[in-house]
Design an enzyme around this catalytic site. Structure first.
Site, PDB file in Angstrom:
ATOM      1  N   ALA A  85       0.809  -1.225  -0.001  1.00 42.60           N
ATOM      2  CA  ALA A  85      -0.038   0.091  -0.114  1.00 42.60           C
ATOM      3  C   ALA A  85       0.743   1.332  -0.002  1.00 42.60           C
ATOM      4  O   ALA A  85       1.926   1.330   0.450  1.00 42.60           O
ATOM      5  CB  ALA A  85      -0.903   0.041   1.155  1.00 42.60           C
ATOM      6  N   ASP A  86       0.169   2.161  -0.613  1.00 43.74           N
ATOM      7  CA  ASP A  86       1.163   3.734  -0.602  1.00 43.74           C
ATOM      8  C   ASP A  86      -0.043   4.490  -0.273  1.00 43.74           C
ATOM      9  O   ASP A  86      -1.326   4.647  -1.007  1.00 43.74           O
ATOM     10  CB  ASP A  86       1.732   3.905  -1.568  1.00 43.74           C
ATOM     11  CG  ASP A  86       2.679   5.302  -1.679  1.00 43.74           C
ATOM     12  OD1 ASP A  86       3.542   5.294  -0.525  1.00 43.74           O
ATOM     13  OD2 ASP A  86       2.345   6.139  -2.317  1.00 43.74           O
ATOM     14  N   THR A  87       0.345   5.589   0.709  1.00 44.98           N
ATOM     15  CA  THR A  87      -0.755   6.683   1.135  1.00 44.98           C
ATOM     16  C   THR A  87      -0.097   7.901   0.941  1.00 44.98           C
ATOM     17  O   THR A  87       0.942   8.316   1.253  1.00 44.98           O
ATOM     18  CB  THR A  87      -1.137   6.260   2.517  1.00 44.98           C
ATOM     19  OG1 THR A  87      -1.771   5.399   2.857  1.00 44.98           O
ATOM     20  CG2 THR A  87      -1.923   7.529   2.997  1.00 44.98           C
TER      21      THR A  87
END
Length: 160
Positions: A85-87
């Protein structure tokens, strides 16, 4: 949603391409065991080369997944499933990356203080040769913080 396949997933070697205890906890809350393997992918993609913030966070998440999968395979520990994931935070069309210093964190938090902004999280799940990508976004209203509150928050280490 996962209930029909939980018996299969519980037997899989699932790796989270992250060192985040919070992300691990989120996955474990749905009943799955997951190992952590922080990605070594250098997050240097140019957000301007993507047509949307969603495409940017999905590609960053994919690169994290591919790096972790490749490294584990080379070590003889091939995972069944890798999740990454990347935020990213956006404000007025500008993408905010991870702060590089406490001064950078202070500047960022000062800009977000009292503002409504959008947080994008791109998620990638890779099992064998199948890849599923999706993005969620959340509109956040950030309360007004004074200088002392911002410095206190930075001192916790959480923004870094």
């Amino acid at each position: 949603m996962l209930q029909p396949v939980m018996h299969v997933l519980k037997r899989k070697n699932i790796i989270l391409a992250s060192g985040s205890p919070r992300r691990k906890e989120l996955i474990e809350n749905i009943g799955l065991k997951v190992g952590l393997c922080p990605s070594l992918f250098e997050e240097d993609l140019d957000p301007k080369s993507f047509n949307s913030f969603a495409a940017f966070v999905e590609e960053t998440a994919l690169q994290k997944v591919l790096e972790v999968e490749s490294r584990l395979i080379k070590q003889g520990q091939a995972p069944d499933i890798v999740i990454g994931a990347d935020t990213m935070v956006t404000l007025d069309g500008e993408l905010f990356g991870k702060p590089t210093s406490e001064a950078d964190a202070f500047q960022m938090l000062s800009r977000l203080s009292g503002q409504s902004h959008t947080v994008y999280t791109g998620v990638v799940v890779k099992a064998l040769d199948k890849v599923v990508k999706f993005t969620e976004h959340t509109n956040v209203i950030f309360g007004k913080m004074n200088e002392e509150q911002i410095k206190g928050y930075i001192a916790t280490g959480e923004p870094m």
